[in-house]
Design an enzyme around this catalytic site. Structure first.
Site, short mmCIF file in Angstrom:
data_model
loop_
_atom_site.label_atom_id
_atom_site.label_comp_id
_atom_site.label_asym_id
_atom_site.label_seq_id
_atom_site.Cartn_x
_atom_site.Cartn_y
_atom_site.Cartn_z
N THR A 11 31.94 24.37 62.15
CA THR A 11 30.44 24.08 62.17
C THR A 11 30.07 22.41 62.33
OG1 THR A 11 30.18 26.06 60.71
CG2 THR A 11 28.40 24.42 60.96
N VAL A 12 30.92 21.93 61.45
CA VAL A 12 30.48 20.31 61.30
C VAL A 12 31.56 19.71 62.43
CG1 VAL A 12 30.77 18.01 59.77
CG2 VAL A 12 30.31 20.44 58.69
N GLU A 124 30.32 9.54 53.91
CA GLU A 124 28.81 9.67 53.68
C GLU A 124 28.40 11.26 53.62
OE1 GLU A 124 26.08 6.94 53.60
OE2 GLU A 124 25.51 9.18 52.70
N ILE A 131 21.66 12.95 54.13
CA ILE A 131 20.93 11.81 53.25
C ILE A 131 21.85 10.61 53.34
CG2 ILE A 131 19.89 11.31 51.03
CD1 ILE A 131 19.55 14.36 50.60
N GLY A 182 22.00 33.76 56.14
CA GLY A 182 23.10 32.66 56.32
C GLY A 182 22.96 31.50 55.29
N GLU A 185 27.04 31.74 51.12
CA GLU A 185 28.21 32.50 51.57
C GLU A 185 28.12 33.94 51.20
OE1 GLU A 185 30.46 30.80 53.25
OE2 GLU A 185 29.62 28.65 52.93
N ASP A 196 30.16 23.30 43.63
CA ASP A 196 29.79 22.46 44.84
C ASP A 196 29.16 21.07 44.37
OD1 ASP A 196 29.28 22.09 47.87
OD2 ASP A 196 27.43 21.65 46.86
N LYS A 200 30.28 16.95 43.95
CA LYS A 200 29.53 15.82 44.60
C LYS A 200 29.04 14.73 43.51
CE LYS A 200 27.62 18.84 48.23
NZ LYS A 200 26.51 19.81 48.52
#
Lengths: 404, 404
Positions: A11-12, A124, A131, A182, A185, A196, A200
């Site tokens: 995806t990324v 980033e 962001i 979607g 997950e 997650d 971060k």
């Protein structure tokens, strides 16, 4: 021309290729040179996709090509991303990434290798998706001592809490709906249990305080325990509930935590809804600041990765990242961290308020007619340890949510 | 050691000295070298103040001292700041500033001189006080084509509108109170007429679009025409009103405007209250982002200036700012800019709604019992020109506020 390789065409990765193609003229202008994607590493082939001619299956082709100056690692996971990144940096190539697991675990080491090799390791996209927060922490908030970072860092849980708030639904129902859309997950554990967000905030805290904050040390509580009834109370108080990930310096101690907290309407985090993320920062001279935007999604995340590529293109052979020391930052035990608690107890105010007040102090009962046999209240500021002791003493606590 | 001079020992200048003293150890670490303030230029003396030994009255002492590498120009006004800045940049020194008048007027030229002399001209503090926005536009949002910037860029007017909203007071009363509290100047024109916000959006737009946006070209309307009665309607609709400064790309045309607009609760700008500022940015791949914080005040502004000093210390002899071309960006005529309008008209819905609908379309009347002999409505999206024509046709319009 600056040659770039992208590791991973998921995806990324496909987003990065798309962004660089879409905005090539402005990107090249800002980079000061043409950015060209020479290789895309993936195990798969993509016949018919224009990317196919750039696909390689062997990382060594990228590593050994001296033309490649910048690598965007968007594979995710610790291995083989860690090995590839280390080799690339040791070879003097710059690397940028969206890989929060890797940065949280090995960021200090990789930053140090980059510094020793006059290259850059930028990330980033690892926190807050599109962001800008890593670069502002590194190069804008440099005149401040940061004493607090509090983020809504996970879009899935923020979407779920927003839906629960707006529709009065139960966690399980909203989760299912989010999975169907979607936004969550099939295996939602990393999001809903707060893991997650924990990685971060570990990254942001390490950067803000200059030493390694290990995500394993951060007390982490997800949103699975938040019920529709809790939200009714929160709503009745004119407040909302958000999964907050924070680190805060209090009297020289640094506390870090991931947990749902009640947020009031005057708080800038109050109106961060749906899949949006926000990071609130308090500096000792700046005061309050907040950064808001899309915390995930293909293009916002790719926008951040591509901006890192531009920054690395502008800074070939010049290291620009503050690095955080691999020395461990000892977090204070959260048992001494103090705040207010919203508490729901079994009983009714007429007969049980006195007992509650004997234990918790002069609290005001919050009674919802539809929630029979129970009431709620907000305590004064007290430590986690004190709360725990009082809750045990009272016994019949249905739930408690911390109050920011 | 890097020697710095500060031009002007007013509010911001004394703040810069204070910030650099307070956070010296972390600032020096981030700059990579010790930052030392060698001179402070001011016409006055400050006997008894530790700064006195650094005070000089003659700019040439600073200009001719080869040790001085960085100059913080925090004097305000176009002259002599312009002459001093130009001379300093031509001498290869870097300059940073909080001076929005100067940047709005001569930014393109000064950036070009900096670039030609391998130095830097930075102005983070010129827009949004302590909020990092110039550096993110310059180095974070580089993968995007920016198609909108909308800011709440003036703390005084935001404070006044917030108070009017919360207390139902009239503009004149709140202004007086704000002046007494020091939130508004004795001569409030630059703030309340929107001139300050206009200069700031001119700077942000020039940077985002890469060409000179002249503040004289931006249609600017202040908040002096907003009444307590207007706010009652806005409140009844569940919305709020903010002084917005924006530039937007629509079908290849760029529109810019400063005007009060009605903002809905789902808008991230809705909850930016009091003296806080925020800048909303939309990028073609990033989507929505917002930057929030203290838009003014001694220490937040000084924090931004000091961060520019750190960045210039890190980039001696390396130009890092995108510059905008001195070539003028032709803004589109706002008469073709389209949006919804909230309109208050004389009359009453029973007898006059038909006339209103004949002219403005199928609007729904908003009636406030306490506002006799009038009613309000929100139009469909229409151009400024179309609105103007319809308003003239109806005749008895009490007020109108644009809707974001």
């Amino acid at each position: 021309m600056i040659q770039v390789a992208v590791l991973g065409y998921g995806t990324v990765g496909s987003g990065v290729v798309e962004v660089i193609n879409t905005n090539s003229s402005s990107i090249n202008k800002k980079a000061g040179e043409e950015i060209n994607i020479k290789y895309v590493l993936d195990l798969r082939d993509f016949p018919g996709d224009p990317v196919q001619e750039k696909i390689v299956h062997d990382f060594d082709i990228i590593l050994n090509d001296p033309e490649i100056r910048i690598i965007a690692e968007v594979m995710g996971g610790v291995e083989p991303a860690y090995t590839f990144t280390k080799k690339a940096l040791l070879a003097g190539k710059s690397v940028c990434t969206s890989n929060k697991e890797l940065v949280a675990r090995h960021g200090a080491e990789l930053l140090q290798i980059a510094r020793e090799n006059n290259s850059n390791y930028l990330f980033e996209a690892s926190c807050g998706g599109g962001i800008p927060i890593i670069r502002p922490l590194n190069s804008s908030l440099t005149a401040d001592e940061i004493d607090e970072i509090t983020g809504i860092l996970n879009g899935t849980t923020n979407y779920i809490l927003t839906e629960m708030f707006e529709k009065g639904s139960d966690f399980a129902d909203v989760l299912k709906e989010a999975q169907d859309k979607g936004y969550a997950e099939r295996n939602p554990e990393a999001d809903v249990e707060g893991y997650d967000a924990c990685r971060k905030i570990a990254i942001l805290s390490s950067l803000a305080f200059g030493r390694q904050v290990s995500f394993e040390d951060i007390y982490t509580e997800g949103i699975t325990g938040i019920t529709a009834a809790d939200i009714k109370y929160v709503k009745a108080m004119g407040k909302t509930v958000k999964l907050l990930a924070y680190s805060r310096k209090v009297d020289g101690n640094i506390y870090a935590m991931v947990a749902p907290e009640i947020v009031g309407v005057d708080d800038p985090l109050y109106s961060v809804n749906g899949v949006f993320n926000a990071i609130f920062v308090h500096g000792n001279v700046l005061g309050d600041a907040m950064f808001y935007g899309s915390g995930a999604g293909k293009l916002p995340t790719a926008s951040a990765v591509a901006a890192d590529i531009v920054d690395e293109a502008r800074h070939l052979n010049k290291n620009i990242m503050s690095f955080w020391s691999p020395e461990k930052l000892e977090l204070a035990d959260i048992s001494s961290s103090a705040k207010k608690f919203f508490v729901r107890v079994k009983g009714n105010p007429e007969t049980d308020l006195e007992k509650v007040r004997t234990i918790f102090g002069m609290v005001q009962p919050i009674v919802l007619p539809e929630q029979e046999g129970e009431f709620g209240f907000i305590t004064d500021v007290m430590s986690e340890a004190a709360y725990k002791e009082k809750a045990e003493q009272y016994g019949e606590v249905i739930n408690r949510i911390r109050v920011r």
